[in-house]
Design a protein around this motif. Structure first.
Motif, PDB file in Angstrom:
ATOM      1  N   UNK A 272       0.709  -1.546   0.158  1.00 57.25           N
ATOM      2  CA  UNK A 272      -0.337  -0.001   0.014  1.00 57.25           C
ATOM      3  C   UNK A 272       0.624   1.075   0.297  1.00 57.25           C
ATOM      4  N   UNK A 273       0.921   1.898  -1.043  1.00 59.17           N
ATOM      5  CA  UNK A 273       1.457   3.661  -1.075  1.00 59.17           C
ATOM      6  C   UNK A 273       1.413   4.099  -0.032  1.00 59.17           C
ATOM      7  N   UNK A 274       0.372   4.682   0.445  1.00 57.63           N
ATOM      8  CA  UNK A 274      -0.083   5.178   1.821  1.00 57.63           C
ATOM      9  C   UNK A 274       0.732   5.432   2.923  1.00 57.63           C
ATOM     10  N   UNK A 275       1.060   3.496   2.830  1.00 55.04           N
ATOM     11  CA  UNK A 275       2.139   2.574   3.991  1.00 55.04           C
ATOM     12  C   UNK A 275       3.312   3.550   3.751  1.00 55.04           C
ATOM     13  N   UNK A 276       3.956   3.860   2.975  1.00 60.44           N
ATOM     14  CA  UNK A 276       5.270   3.821   2.558  1.00 60.44           C
ATOM     15  C   UNK A 276       5.961   4.737   3.667  1.00 60.44           C
TER      16      UNK A 276
END
Length: 206
Positions: free
Chosen positions: A14-18
């Motif tokens: 999930x890119x938002x959790x990078x």
């Protein structure tokens, strides 16, 4: 640039959790079994930072490694591995696309290509995708120790011909590497160091 520290930070799909830190990121991606993990380990002076495997398709998440506490090396899943299920491929495709199109910290993608092979359609299509989405990228030709220098030059020339035929104005910046012999390591790290200096200079101006 010398790499003194390389620390695993997080794996996710999930890119938002990078990571939220505003540090420059360099994403490594290529066809499965291109030698990506070996290259990452060679660059970072770590034998097991990235998991190597005789089984292609081992990397299945976005993996962030913090290098020298001031930039991220991002290990992305390989594309085009036949034994991965269609559903898994679709999931990969979705979060890889999200990463490239949403991740503001990304300053350069490195597309890894096996120098031993003739120009592959899947690699050319991925390069085309990066061009269309205006993602800065370089090509890294891997496994240069496996063939003669003459063949290395011929295969690079073939890629140049293919790309120019597909409306590229020039051959993208590229590096020739060998994880076994350490070929290209200094040039790659020097390139990353130069980009980092430009990025940090821009940050300090705001």
């Amino acid at each position: 640039m010398k790499i003194n520290t390389a620390e695993f930070i997080i794996s996710n799909s999930d890119v938002s959790k990078c990571p939220l830190e505003r540090l420059p990121e360099y994403a490594f991606i290529g066809r499965s079994n291109v030698g990506k993990s070996s290259l990452i380990n060679m660059l970072t002076n770590h034998k097991n930072l990235a998991k190597t495997s005789g089984k292609p398709g081992k990397t299945q998440l976005i993996n962030h490694f913090k290098i020298n506490s001031n930039w991220f090396l991002v290990d992305l899943p390989g594309y085009g591995y036949a034994r991965v299920s269609k559903k898994t491929k679709e999931v990969f495709q979705e979060f890889i696309t999200d990463y490239f199109e949403q991740r503001e910290q990304l300053v350069c993608a490195f597309v890894l290509i096996d120098i031993r092979l003739e120009a592959q359609k899947i690699d050319l299509e991925f390069i085309e995708y990066l061009g269309e989405t205006e993602v800065p990228f370089c090509i890294i030709f891997t496994k240069a120790d496996k063939i003669s220098k003459g063949k290395v030059a011929a295969h690079i020339a073939a890629y140049r011909k293919e790309l120019l035929a597909n409306n590229w104005e020039e051959m993208p910046q590229h590096f020739v590497t060998s994880s076994t012999e350490g070929t290209g390591k200094e040039e790659l790290l020097q390139f990353i160091d130069g980009v980092n200096q430009d990025v940090f200079k821009e940050m300090n101006e705001f």
